[in-house]
Write a protein that holds these residues in place. Structure first.
Motif, short mmCIF file in Angstrom:
data_model
loop_
_atom_site.label_atom_id
_atom_site.label_comp_id
_atom_site.label_asym_id
_atom_site.label_seq_id
_atom_site.Cartn_x
_atom_site.Cartn_y
_atom_site.Cartn_z
N LEU A 4 1.52 6.69 -8.59
CA LEU A 4 1.02 5.22 -8.98
C LEU A 4 1.19 5.21 -7.52
O LEU A 4 1.46 5.29 -6.38
N ASN A 5 -0.21 4.56 -7.35
CA ASN A 5 -0.63 4.06 -6.11
C ASN A 5 -0.82 2.80 -6.51
O ASN A 5 -1.94 2.35 -7.26
N VAL A 6 0.00 1.77 -6.17
CA VAL A 6 0.24 0.12 -5.60
C VAL A 6 -0.14 -0.21 -4.55
O VAL A 6 0.22 0.52 -3.15
N ILE B 201 -2.22 4.82 -11.92
CA ILE B 201 -1.97 5.99 -12.49
C ILE B 201 -2.40 7.28 -12.46
O ILE B 201 -3.74 7.26 -12.79
N GLN B 202 -1.85 8.54 -11.81
CA GLN B 202 -2.74 9.43 -11.63
C GLN B 202 -1.94 10.50 -12.10
O GLN B 202 -0.66 10.51 -11.39
N PRO B 203 -2.36 11.09 -12.54
CA PRO B 203 -1.26 12.99 -12.85
C PRO B 203 -1.62 13.66 -11.65
O PRO B 203 -1.96 13.50 -10.73
N GLY B 204 0.22 14.44 -11.70
CA GLY B 204 -0.44 15.47 -10.38
C GLY B 204 0.54 14.82 -9.44
O GLY B 204 1.36 14.09 -9.76
N GLU B 205 0.15 15.56 -8.72
CA GLU B 205 1.04 15.39 -6.65
C GLU B 205 0.31 15.01 -5.92
O GLU B 205 -0.28 15.76 -5.74
N HIS B 206 0.88 13.71 -5.46
CA HIS B 206 -0.35 13.77 -4.27
C HIS B 206 0.66 14.01 -3.42
O HIS B 206 1.83 14.62 -2.92
N ASP B 207 -0.48 14.31 -2.32
CA ASP B 207 -0.08 15.20 -0.78
C ASP B 207 0.68 14.03 0.17
O ASP B 207 1.09 14.83 0.78
N ASP B 208 0.86 12.80 0.04
CA ASP B 208 1.84 12.48 1.50
C ASP B 208 2.00 10.87 0.51
O ASP B 208 1.83 10.10 1.09
N PRO B 209 3.49 11.71 -0.25
CA PRO B 209 4.10 9.69 -0.69
C PRO B 209 4.47 9.24 0.10
O PRO B 209 5.06 9.86 0.31
N SER B 210 5.04 7.66 -0.34
CA SER B 210 5.76 6.84 0.87
C SER B 210 7.25 7.47 -0.09
O SER B 210 8.29 7.26 0.31
N VAL B 211 7.43 7.16 -1.18
CA VAL B 211 8.47 7.72 -2.02
C VAL B 211 8.18 8.74 -3.05
O VAL B 211 7.33 8.38 -3.67
N SER B 212 9.19 9.88 -3.34
CA SER B 212 9.11 11.07 -4.29
C SER B 212 10.70 10.40 -5.12
O SER B 212 11.60 10.40 -4.92
N ASP C 266 1.02 -1.00 0.28
CA ASP C 266 0.29 0.00 -0.02
C ASP C 266 0.97 1.13 -0.32
O ASP C 266 0.87 1.90 1.41
N GLU C 267 1.45 1.66 -1.39
CA GLU C 267 2.09 2.99 -1.56
C GLU C 267 2.25 3.62 -2.60
O GLU C 267 1.86 3.34 -3.14
N ILE C 268 2.99 4.88 -2.00
CA ILE C 268 2.80 6.24 -3.12
C ILE C 268 3.83 6.21 -3.94
O ILE C 268 4.65 6.85 -3.11
N PHE C 269 3.68 5.82 -4.92
CA PHE C 269 5.02 6.21 -5.95
C PHE C 269 5.13 7.52 -6.19
O PHE C 269 4.42 7.94 -7.38
N GLN C 270 5.66 8.90 -6.18
CA GLN C 270 5.02 9.66 -6.98
C GLN C 270 7.38 10.01 -8.17
O GLN C 270 7.16 10.00 -7.43
N PHE C 271 6.18 10.84 -8.77
CA PHE C 271 7.36 10.88 -10.25
C PHE C 271 7.29 12.58 -10.73
O PHE C 271 6.21 12.61 -10.83
#
Length: 105
Positions: A39-41, A48-59, A24-29
């Motif tokens: 990427l919300n795994v 896969i979502q465009p834009g920026e997540h407010d609390d990614p696991s890793v950027s 349950d991880e967010i990979f921000q590119f």
């Protein structure tokens, strides 16, 4: 010049749900020469979502060419990281899982 959108779209078809089981991880590119994506795994699924997540696991910050190379196995992710072509913040160890989540061509 590779198109970041194409690279990101290809991830969906290469995604290995088995490798993502229990995750349950967010990979921000942050793609320096293109749009940002995350990427919300989550437990075997990929969103896969465009834009920026407010609390990614890793950027991960890189350019399109490096992203493409790492994702298709032409560039070693660790080498890209060590040479400064790829920057990671947050849970950096998660970045090493990208190759198992998105195996070969």
């Amino acid at each position: 010049m590779a198109d970041a959108n194409t690279v990101i779209e290809k991830l969906q078809s290469r995604f290995d749900p088995a490798a993502a089981r229990g995750m349950d991880e967010i990979f921000q590119f942050h793609i320096t020469d293109a749009d940002d994506y995350y990427l919300n795994v989550k437990d075997g699924t990929l969103d896969i979502q465009p834009g920026e997540h407010d609390d990614p696991s890793v950027s991960l910050t890189t350019d399109t060419e490096t992203l493409k190379g790492v994702m298709n196995g032409e560039i070693n992710g660790m080498q890209a990281f060590m040479s400064g072509k790829l920057k990671a913040t947050g849970n950096v160890m998660l970045a090493t899982k990208l190759t198992s989540l998105f195996p070969g061509h």
